[in-house]
Structure formats: structure tokens, C-alpha cells
Design an enzyme around this catalytic site. Structure first.
Site, short mmCIF file in Angstrom:
data_model
loop_
_atom_site.label_atom_id
_atom_site.label_comp_id
_atom_site.label_asym_id
_atom_site.label_seq_id
_atom_site.Cartn_x
_atom_site.Cartn_y
_atom_site.Cartn_z
N CYS A 54 4.29 4.39 20.72
CA CYS A 54 5.49 4.01 21.47
C CYS A 54 6.46 3.22 20.61
O CYS A 54 7.65 3.20 20.87
CB CYS A 54 5.15 3.26 22.73
N THR A 59 10.23 -7.62 -12.29
CA THR A 59 9.49 -8.88 -12.51
C THR A 59 8.42 -9.02 -11.43
O THR A 59 8.68 -8.80 -10.25
CB THR A 59 10.47 -10.07 -12.48
N GLN A 110 -7.52 0.32 3.89
CA GLN A 110 -8.33 -0.29 4.97
C GLN A 110 -9.76 -0.61 4.55
O GLN A 110 -10.43 -1.37 5.23
CB GLN A 110 -8.37 0.64 6.19
N ASN A 118 -7.28 3.99 9.42
CA ASN A 118 -6.79 2.72 9.96
C ASN A 118 -6.92 2.63 11.47
O ASN A 118 -7.04 1.55 12.01
CB ASN A 118 -5.33 2.49 9.54
N GLY A 141 0.82 -1.21 0.00
CA GLY A 141 0.00 0.00 0.00
C GLY A 141 0.85 1.26 0.00
O GLY A 141 0.53 2.25 -0.65
N THR A 142 1.94 1.22 0.72
CA THR A 142 2.82 2.39 0.80
C THR A 142 3.34 2.76 -0.59
O THR A 142 3.34 3.93 -0.99
CB THR A 142 4.01 2.09 1.75
N SER A 181 -3.85 -2.82 -0.53
CA SER A 181 -2.75 -3.65 -0.02
C SER A 181 -3.26 -5.06 0.23
O SER A 181 -4.30 -5.24 0.87
CB SER A 181 -2.24 -3.03 1.28
N GLY A 182 -2.51 -6.05 -0.26
CA GLY A 182 -2.94 -7.44 -0.15
C GLY A 182 -3.09 -7.93 1.29
O GLY A 182 -4.06 -8.60 1.63
N HIS A 183 -2.12 -7.54 2.14
CA HIS A 183 -2.12 -8.17 3.47
C HIS A 183 -3.23 -7.66 4.39
O HIS A 183 -3.38 -8.17 5.51
CB HIS A 183 -0.73 -8.07 4.12
N1 PLP Z 1 -2.55 3.16 4.24
C1 PLP Z 1 -3.27 2.75 5.28
C2 PLP Z 1 -4.56 3.44 5.61
C3 PLP Z 1 -2.82 1.70 6.08
O1 PLP Z 1 -3.55 1.30 7.13
C4 PLP Z 1 -1.60 1.08 5.75
C5 PLP Z 1 -1.07 -0.01 6.59
O2 PLP Z 1 -1.38 -0.11 7.75
C6 PLP Z 1 -0.90 1.52 4.62
C7 PLP Z 1 -1.40 2.57 3.90
C8 PLP Z 1 0.39 0.88 4.21
O3 PLP Z 1 0.15 -0.36 3.62
P1 PLP Z 1 1.35 -1.42 3.49
O4 PLP Z 1 1.58 -1.98 4.84
O5 PLP Z 1 0.85 -2.44 2.54
O6 PLP Z 1 2.51 -0.67 2.96
#
Ligand code: PLP
Length: 394
Positions: free
Chosen positions: A328, A240, A182, A154, A75-76, A202-204
Site C-alpha cells: 500500500c 569521499t 538480510q 526480506n 544495499g541498493t 547494508s549497514g542499517h
Molecule cells: N536487498 C534486500 C533483500 C533488502 O531487504 C533491502 C532493504 O530492505 C535492500 C536490498 C536495500 O537495502 P538498502 O535499504 O540499504 O538500500
């Protein structure tokens, strides 16, 4: 295997990979290891799997053309790629409009861009975590290249009105990017109905493994690649492909779409019971975030006069996994930027806990937390230097 039974309520951090998803990806880790860019039939089979995954991911966000999806590493990366491309495709515009409650994937990039000479406007939220659309309308102007505002938060799960936001962005000729990391898989979303030019996933977060993400790029929107290399992803993302990860994300998207309605009713019911149970059985508790405009799986609550980290530690001893709202992990005990932006009082903000559920939670999990949490909070309050009675006697 984990060493003890885990009650996993930290699904906004990451999710369990579904068995169906693991089954779908295994052939691409073992036998079907060809490169999807190869000319031979062996590689071609893998290219077909990527095509199917792209269709599934397009399907879950209502994208009409699968070629509007590119796969990324997370996602980042999707957030970074969208914002940087928007700025490069509108070089005459120097303003970025975002909010104070975005994920660091957007906020830290914006901080960097500010140092590079861009103007970044961060719109605030009210005490329920909602945006003021009038304020937003005032700050989007003809110098705005991109409006980057998340779909759902999130930490609190608060959902933003992306249709109105997209419309405001387009009225001023700005591009609209939404971080839907999210929300995808948890609530319905449609890119065409919401004036979205870029959407990050984001997949995870939706029961696929870590290391794969996707970015929706509206057809006709100019795109400048973030990862520059070969011709993969039609020249929009070099490197790839993470084939097994992409296949997994496709399978996860398909499952999430199939289960969206029924499962979310069940997840919402568990979340609501957890929340009501906490509020009814523990004094001096505050719910963070709008009670209705919120993801069905997320419950962020603050317990006055206790530290979130201490609560997490005692829950962890019982195998309960959740998150605290203070930062923290980054070496500071400041409350999270989201709770600060909402003006959550200091004595509450430090004791905030996020429970985030998924389809893999059970009613038994909720019972377990409700059985043990009141005792944890009262034990901590007994030893807290800041208990209500102590505060009153000062
Ligand atoms: N954006 C949001 C709202 C998220 O909650 C997160 C991860 O917690 C991300 C972006 C980043 O995703 P990734 O962990 O796949 O880089």
C-alpha cells in the site's frame, strides 16, 4: 526519543544502532575529520580506521582478502553496482537470471535492463517460497552474464541454497551475485564456500546507521565501477568515503560476528514462541515461508479475512511496529510480489504481517504482542465484510 514505548519488531526494515557502534563512530564525526585520501598523518589516521572496518566486514563473510570489500552508500547501490559490472564485463552475454521474489533493488534494475535489450529470466518459487533448482539449471545458459539471487528473502526470511546456485552459475561461465542484505549478521555466510563473485550488504540491517553498505567483489573478478570519480576504494567507487558510517559498519560487523551463535539462539527462541503463540491463539492463520529454511528472526503470518494495514494500525496504537505484506505504500493494495509468487490465497495474502526481531527484543515484547494481537484480530474480523461466516452465507 519516541513519544511512547515502542515494541520494535520491524528489524528487516531497519535496525536500532547499537550503543557500541555509536561510540565507535563518534570520534570520526568530531575530532578525526580528516580525509582518508590525504597525505598528512591526520588523514592517515582515518585511513587506518577504514582499513580496520574493511577487515571486520571481510571477516563476517569469510572473505580472505579485505581488499575484496568496497564500501557503498547502501544495499541498493551494491546490488546495482554488482549486476551492472557483471553485464559490462561480459558484453557478449545478454541474459540475466534472477527470481520473482528479489528486492526491488534487483527487480527494478532488471526491468530497466530488459527495456535496454537484455533478456531477464525470473525463476518462480513454490508455496513455501523455495526455488526449483532443476528449473534454475535449465534457464542458466551460455548467454547468461549474471545470476543474481538473494541469500534470504526480506519478507518471509526464506533462505535460498546459494552454494548450489553459485555452482550452477559457474558451470555455465556466468557470474554469481547474491543479495545478502538480510542474511549478513543473522546467519553465517562464507563467500568462498558458496561460489560467490559478488555479495551485497547494508549497514542499517545490522545495527549500523543508514547510508552505508558494502559490496564483496571476488579477487580476480573484473569490476567496472558504478560510481565513477576519484581513486577512492582503489578506483572501484568514486566519492569521499562516509568515514563514520564505514567505521560504524565495521563495528557492527564485528559485534554481529561475535554474537552470531548465542544471540541467534535467543532471537530464534523468541521468534518461535511468538509464532507458536499466534498460531495457537488465533484461528485461520497461515505461516508464510518454509518453516525451517528461514532466517531465525523473521515470522510472516497471514490472518484470513482481515487487512494487514488495519492490523498494523491497531498494533501501532499500542506501540507495536511491524510490516504488512501488501504494497500500500506504493499506492496499490495488491499483495506483495513475494506472496503472489508463492501463490498465497487472496483472502490470506491481504492479511499478512511480518514480524522481524533482533537482539534488542525481549521476552516481554513477545508477551505484549501475544497479549494484544488475538483481540485485535477478533475485533477486525467482527467488522470485516469478508469474515468466514459471511463468506459461507453468501
Ligand atoms: N536487498 C534486500 C533483500 C533488502 O531487504 C533491502 C532493504 O530492505 C535492500 C536490498 C536495500 O537495502 P538498502 O535499504 O540499504 O538500500
Amino acid at each position: 526519543m519516541p513519544d511512547k514505548k515502542v515494541i520494535y519488531m520491524d528489524n528487516n526494515a531497519t535496525t536500532q544502532v547499537s550503543d557500541e557502534v555509536i561510540e565507535a563512530m563518534i570520534p570520526y564525526l568530531k575530532d578525526l575529520y580528516g580525509n582518508p585520501s590525504s597525505i598528512h598523518t591526520f588523514g592517515g589516521q582515518v585511513a587506518v580506521a577504514l582499513k580496520e572496518a574493511r577487515q571486520s566486514v571481510a571477516g563476517i563473510i569469510g572473505a580472505s582478502d579485505p581488499s575484496e570489500i568496497i564500501f557503498t552508500s547502501c544495499g541498493t547501490e551494491s546490488d546495482n553496482a554488482a549486476i551492472l559490472s557483471a553485464l559490462r564485463s561480459k558484453p557478449d552475454r545478454k541474459r540475466i537470471v534472477t527470481t520473482r521474489v528479489e528486492h526491488p533493488a534487483v527487480l527494478s534494475l532488471c526491468q530497466r535492463l530488459e527495456r535496454d535489450g537484455y533478456t531477464v529470466i525470473r525463476v518462480g518459487v513454490n508455496s513455501e517460497g523455495l526455488l526449483d533448482l532443476r528449473e534454475l539449471a535449465e534457464v542458466i545458459n551460455h548467454d547468461t552474464a549474471v545470476v543474481s539471487i538473494m541469500h534470504a528473502n526480506n519478507e518471509t526470511g526464506v533462505i535460498f541454497p546459494i552454494r548450489e546456485i553459485g555452482r550452477l552459475a559457474h558451470e555455465k561461465g556466468a557470474l554469481f551475485h547474491t543479495d545478502a542484505v538480510q542474511s549478513v549478521g543473522k546467519i553465517p555466510i562464507n563467500v568462498d564456500e558458496n561460489f560467490i563473485d559478488f555479495l551485497s550488504m547494508s549497514g542499517h540491517k545490522l545495527h549500523a546507521p543508514k547510508g552505508v553498505g558494502a559490496l564483496y567483489i571476488r579477487r580476480g573478478t573484473r569490476f567496472r565501477p558504478f560510481v565513477i570519480g576519484g581513486h577512492q576504494e582503489r578506483g572501484r567507487r568514486g566519492g569521499t568515503e562516509n568515514v563514520a558510517g564505514i567505521v560504524a559498519m565495521g563495528a557492527a560487523a564485528r559485534l554481529a560476528e561475535e554474537n552470531l551463535d548465542t544471540e541467534q539462539i535467543r532471537v530464534r527462541a523468541m521468534r518461535d514462541r511468538l509464532e507458536k503463540g499466534i498460531i495457537d491463539s488465533i484461528p485461520d492463520v497461515k505461516l508464510n515461508g518454509h518453516p525451517v529454511s528461514r532466517l531465525p528472526n523473521t515470522c510472516n503470518v497471514s490472518f484470513e479475512f482481515v487487512e494487514g494495514e488495519a492490523i498494523l494500525l491497531l498494533m501501532d496504537q499500542l506501540g507495536i511496529c511491524a510490516s504488512s505484506g501488501s504494497a500500500c505504500t506504493s499506492g496499490s493494495l495488491d499483495p506483495s510480489h513475494v506472496l503472489r509468487a508463492m501463490g498465497v490465497p487472496f483472502t490470506f495474502a491481504h492479511g499478512s504481517i511480518r514480524f522481524s526481531l533482533s537482539i534488542y527484543n525481549t521476552d516481554g515484547d513477545v508477551d505484549f504482542v501475544l497479549e494484544h494481537l488475538p483481540g485485535i484480530i477478533s475485533r477486525l474480523r467482527e467488522i470485516s465484510p469478508f469474515s468466514a461466516e459471511k463468506a459461507a452465507s453468501l
